[in-house]
Design an enzyme around this catalytic site. Structure first.
Site, PDB file in Angstrom:
ATOM      1  N   ASP A 156       0.845  -1.186   0.082  1.00 11.22           N
ATOM      2  CA  ASP A 156       0.060  -0.236   0.139  1.00 11.22           C
ATOM      3  C   ASP A 156       0.941   1.238   0.031  1.00 11.22           C
ATOM      4  OD1 ASP A 156      -1.734   2.137   0.510  1.00 11.22           O
ATOM      5  OD2 ASP A 156      -2.257   1.510   2.727  1.00 11.22           O
TER       6      ASP A 156
ATOM      7  N   GLU B 138      -7.868 -20.885 -16.224  1.00 11.73           N
ATOM      8  CA  GLU B 138      -8.152 -21.762 -15.112  1.00 11.73           C
ATOM      9  C   GLU B 138      -9.267 -22.553 -15.468  1.00 11.73           C
ATOM     10  OE1 GLU B 138     -10.112 -20.365 -10.482  1.00 11.73           O
ATOM     11  OE2 GLU B 138     -10.688 -19.523 -12.338  1.00 11.73           O
TER      12      GLU B 138
ATOM     13  N   ASP C  49      -5.255 -10.442 -15.546  1.00 11.81           N
ATOM     14  CA  ASP C  49      -6.398 -11.317 -15.346  1.00 11.81           C
ATOM     15  C   ASP C  49      -7.780 -11.179 -16.172  1.00 11.81           C
ATOM     16  OD1 ASP C  49      -7.944 -13.232 -13.914  1.00 11.81           O
ATOM     17  OD2 ASP C  49      -6.743 -13.016 -12.021  1.00 11.81           O
TER      18      ASP C  49
ATOM     19  N   ASN D 234      -0.228   4.632  -0.338  1.00  4.14           N
ATOM     20  CA  ASN D 234      -0.767   5.801  -0.058  1.00  4.14           C
ATOM     21  C   ASN D 234      -1.473   5.435   1.381  1.00  4.14           C
ATOM     22  OD1 ASN D 234      -2.781   4.220  -0.805  1.00  4.14           O
ATOM     23  ND2 ASN D 234      -3.862   5.765  -2.035  1.00  4.14           N
TER      24      ASN D 234
ATOM     25  N   HIS E 194      -4.510 -17.085  -5.078  1.00  2.65           N
ATOM     26  CA  HIS E 194      -5.487 -16.355  -4.008  1.00  2.65           C
ATOM     27  C   HIS E 194      -6.600 -17.205  -3.503  1.00  2.65           C
ATOM     28  CE1 HIS E 194      -7.182 -15.978  -8.062  1.00  2.65           C
ATOM     29  NE2 HIS E 194      -7.970 -15.495  -7.450  1.00  2.65           N
ATOM     30  N   ASP E 195      -6.794 -18.403  -4.104  1.00  2.00           N
ATOM     31  CA  ASP E 195      -8.074 -19.022  -3.743  1.00  2.00           C
ATOM     32  C   ASP E 195      -7.640 -20.017  -2.916  1.00  2.00           C
ATOM     33  OD1 ASP E 195      -9.920 -17.545  -5.414  1.00  2.00           O
ATOM     34  OD2 ASP E 195      -9.487 -18.891  -6.971  1.00  2.00           O
TER      35      ASP E 195
ATOM     36  N   ASP F  56      -1.790  -0.901  -3.812  1.00  2.00           N
ATOM     37  CA  ASP F  56      -2.130  -0.356  -5.081  1.00  2.00           C
ATOM     38  C   ASP F  56      -1.100  -0.460  -5.945  1.00  2.00           C
ATOM     39  OD1 ASP F  56      -0.216   1.514  -4.036  1.00  2.00           O
ATOM     40  OD2 ASP F  56      -1.714   2.374  -2.885  1.00  2.00           O
TER      41      ASP F  56
ATOM     42  N   ASP G 217      -3.923   3.939   2.572  1.00  2.00           N
ATOM     43  CA  ASP G 217      -5.358   3.883   2.769  1.00  2.00           C
ATOM     44  C   ASP G 217      -5.841   2.378   3.211  1.00  2.00           C
ATOM     45  OD1 ASP G 217      -4.906   2.325   0.560  1.00  2.00           O
ATOM     46  OD2 ASP G 217      -6.526   3.587  -0.753  1.00  2.00           O
TER      47      ASP G 217
ATOM     48  N   ASP H  46      -9.691 -16.261 -15.953  1.00  2.00           N
ATOM     49  CA  ASP H  46     -10.462 -16.771 -14.931  1.00  2.00           C
ATOM     50  C   ASP H  46     -11.752 -17.747 -15.494  1.00  2.00           C
ATOM     51  OD1 ASP H  46     -11.319 -16.137 -12.138  1.00  2.00           O
ATOM     52  OD2 ASP H  46     -13.215 -15.576 -13.180  1.00  2.00           O
TER      53      ASP H  46
HETATM   54  C1  NOJ Z   1     -11.772 -17.608  -9.950  1.00  2.00           C
HETATM   55  C2  NOJ Z   1     -11.034 -16.650  -9.111  1.00  2.00           C
HETATM   56  O1  NOJ Z   1      -9.787 -17.307  -8.949  1.00  2.00           O
HETATM   57  C3  NOJ Z   1     -11.859 -16.413  -7.914  1.00  2.00           C
HETATM   58  O2  NOJ Z   1     -11.190 -15.776  -6.875  1.00  2.00           O
HETATM   59  C4  NOJ Z   1     -13.116 -15.908  -8.143  1.00  2.00           C
HETATM   60  O3  NOJ Z   1     -13.731 -15.836  -6.926  1.00  2.00           O
HETATM   61  C5  NOJ Z   1     -13.903 -16.476  -9.232  1.00  2.00           C
HETATM   62  N1  NOJ Z   1     -13.221 -17.305 -10.179  1.00  2.00           N
HETATM   63  C6  NOJ Z   1     -14.968 -15.876  -9.837  1.00  2.00           C
HETATM   64  O4  NOJ Z   1     -14.226 -15.055 -10.665  1.00  2.00           O
END
Ligand code: NOJ
Length: 545
Positions: A21, A241, A98, A23, A315-316, A29, A25, A199
């Site tokens: 980050d 993905e 992405d 700035n 990130h999932d 970013d 907040d 995605d």
């Molecule tokens: C897969 C993404 O990696 C995930 O973070 C997202 O919630 C779903 N697709 C829906 O876009």
């Protein structure tokens, strides 16, 4: 197989909201990312995959896009984005965007028009159906829980959302909609990006009326069209993905003709610690032999006719060191390095998720209030309503919540791990004083330098990029070992997956004249691999000629 630049590249995924980050907040970013490019250069990566930075109301942290041509307010401006591309390019780092085109945000102007006016051309950009017997049109469910249909009050029709209500699915049968998506992709390609991470791309060929979502009948025709209309002749990296992919389907996607994608993410290994047939929240112990079988199957199946992407994290997903390594005490570093070794020595393009390179761990917040992820919160509510035990629910969250990966990047032992001087949008993991980038850069024995060494090895040894892969003693309960081979050079990988001592004996059919220990996560490992007593999580790479 024709050589491609992504065959010897290593990709680093940034989740901008949690990276840095600039700035104060409390939200990461683009300028924050720019300030860390030298760090990434030092690690040695070639490509950054940026999780979505487009304009978004953030129902699903940017995976709900309201304007593909603009940047999320919290992340900066298009000028910042151009600067990021330029600064990355100055350092020879490429940027993947992405691409989220299975759905938009419900705040996208197309959807707003579609809802406002049934006769607008945008109505057919989405998937509307009449009610069936006064109820939802069919039994399709949202990946975030509940029905995938939401009633539009005005028309009394339902629209489809395979994710949240605020993520209406696009109708890929509509050629005008497709054209607009291709124009948008070309806009980004013209800006100089190096490709796309796509995605849930396996959902775009769906046949709703037959309740088919993944791997639908139109999927490969659509991807071929997208390829022709956008990136096909531009030498770009495209990675899909694809949750339900099999090796046969992956061969279609990543076939060397190049008329679809460069590669896909397959998730077969990722489901190995859940009860079969149930959800990710229903926990089971990892079947380690099965893990080796899955990796080995993918290595063998795509040999010469496709390309693998290699990952533990994104990130999932929960943090790999907590998930299948050991995040306690001295074992954290050892097991993080072991996991990195067995993944990075395989054939394919490795992906590193921010923080993985310093061995960041899962997080445990006592209160559900501290969790931010829509999937986690929906599941919590659903299971509480169904009467599940709260401790069991929280335990599933500790093990599997997507927020494990989304706590702020730990840069230093300063306040909030150096991520922000403001109030972070999600709490920082309490262990930031011990686990942070400053510390990792100071410690010559850190997880960071192990990743750096693995990246270097890949750059210097074609056998890692193009060699064949053969697993040794696949049924062994604790050791993962395999051989990569190219033009008479072998790389032997031997790793103890657990914390008990194990004995490894080199099979008689593996011969060598000269042997060199290339990398180890212990200081004093055996120089020859014929008979090794492997300590907890010991992971070794030998070069045999
Ligand atoms: C897969 C993404 O990696 C995930 O973070 C997202 O919630 C779903 N697709 C829906 O876009």
């Amino acid at each position: 197989m024709k050589k491609k630049w992504w065959h010897n590249s290593v990709v680093y995924q940034i989740y901008p909201k949690s990276f840095c980050d600039s700035n104060n907040d409390g939200i990461g970013d683009l300028n924050g990312i720019i300030s860390k490019l030298d760090y990434l250069k030092n690690l040695g990566i070639d490509v950054i995959w940026l999780s979505p930075v487009y304009k978004s109301p953030n129902d699903d942290n940017g995976y709900d896009i309201s304007d593909y041509y603009d940047i999320m307010d919290e992340f900066g401006t298009m000028e910042d984005m151009d600067r990021l591309l330029k600064e990355a390019n100055n350092r020879n780092i490429k940027i993947l965007m992405d691409l989220v085109v299975n759905h938009t945000s419900s705040e996208h102007k197309w959807f707003k028009e579609a809802i406002k006016n049934k006769d607008s051309k945008y109505r057919d950009y989405y998937i509307f159906r009449k009610p069936l017997d006064g109820d939802v049109p069919n039994g399709l469910e949202s990946c975030f829980g509940g029905s995938a249909w939401e009633r539009d009050e005005t028309s009394n029709e339902y629209y489809l959302h395979l994710f949240s209500k605020k993520q209406p699915d696009l109708n890929w049968e509509n050629p005008n909609m497709r054209k607009e998506i291709y124009n948008m992709m070309n806009f980004w390609i013209n800006k100089g990006i190096a490709g796309f991470r796509m995605d849930v791309i396996d959902l775009i060929g769906k046949d709703i009326d037959k309740e088919i979502t993944g791997n639908g009948p139109k999927l490969h025709t659509l991807i071929k069209e997208m390829n022709r209309e956008t990136f096909g002749d531009k030498n770009l990296l495209t990675v899909g993905e694809t949750w339900g992919v099999t090796p046969d389907i992956a061969k279609l996607y990543s076939n060397p003709n190049g008329d679809e994608l460069s590669m896909v993410f397959q998730f077969e290994h990722i489901g190995l610690d859940e009860i079969k047939g149930k959800s990710k929240w229903d926990l089971a112990n990892l079947d380690f032999v099965e893990l080796k079988k899955v990796f080995s199957k993918w290595q063998a199946e795509l040999e010469g006719c496709g390309w693998n992407s290699l990952f533990w994290n994104n990130h999932d997903l929960p943090r790999i060191v907590s998930r299948w390594g050991n995040d306690k005490g001295e074992y954290r570093k050892l097991s993080a390095k072991m996991l990195a070794t067995i993944l990075h020595m395989q054939k394919g393009t490795p992906y590193i998720y921010q923080g993985e390179e310093i061995g960041m761990t899962n997080v445990k917040f006592d209160s559900i209030e501290d969790y931010k992820d829509i999937e986690t919160l929906n599941m919590y509510k659903e299971r509480i309503d169904k009467g599940y035990d709260r401790n069991d629910i929280m335990n599933s969250i500790y093990v599997k919540s997507r927020d494990n990966a989304r706590t702020p990047m730990q840069w230093s032992k300063e306040q909030n791990g150096g991520f922000t001087k403001g109030i972070p949008w999600i709490r920082v993991n309490e262990n930031y004083k011990d686990i942070n980038v400053d510390e990792a850069l100071r410690d010559k024995d850190s997880v960071f330098y192990h990743y750096k060494a693995l990246i270097n090895l890949r750059k210097e040894n074609d056998v890692i990029i193009y060699g064949t892969y053969n697993c040794i003693d696949i049924n062994h309960k604790a050791i993962y070992s395999y051989v990569r081979e190219l033009n008479g050079i072998k790389f032997l990988v031997v790793a103890n997956f657990y914390d008990k001592i194990e004995k490894f004996i080199l099979p008689q059919n593996i011969h060598y004249d000269k042997c060199q220990l290339i990398l180890s996560n212990y200081k004093d490992s055996n120089n020859i691999p014929n008979e090794i007593v492997l300590r907890p999580y010991e992971a070794l790479i030998y070069k045999l000629i």
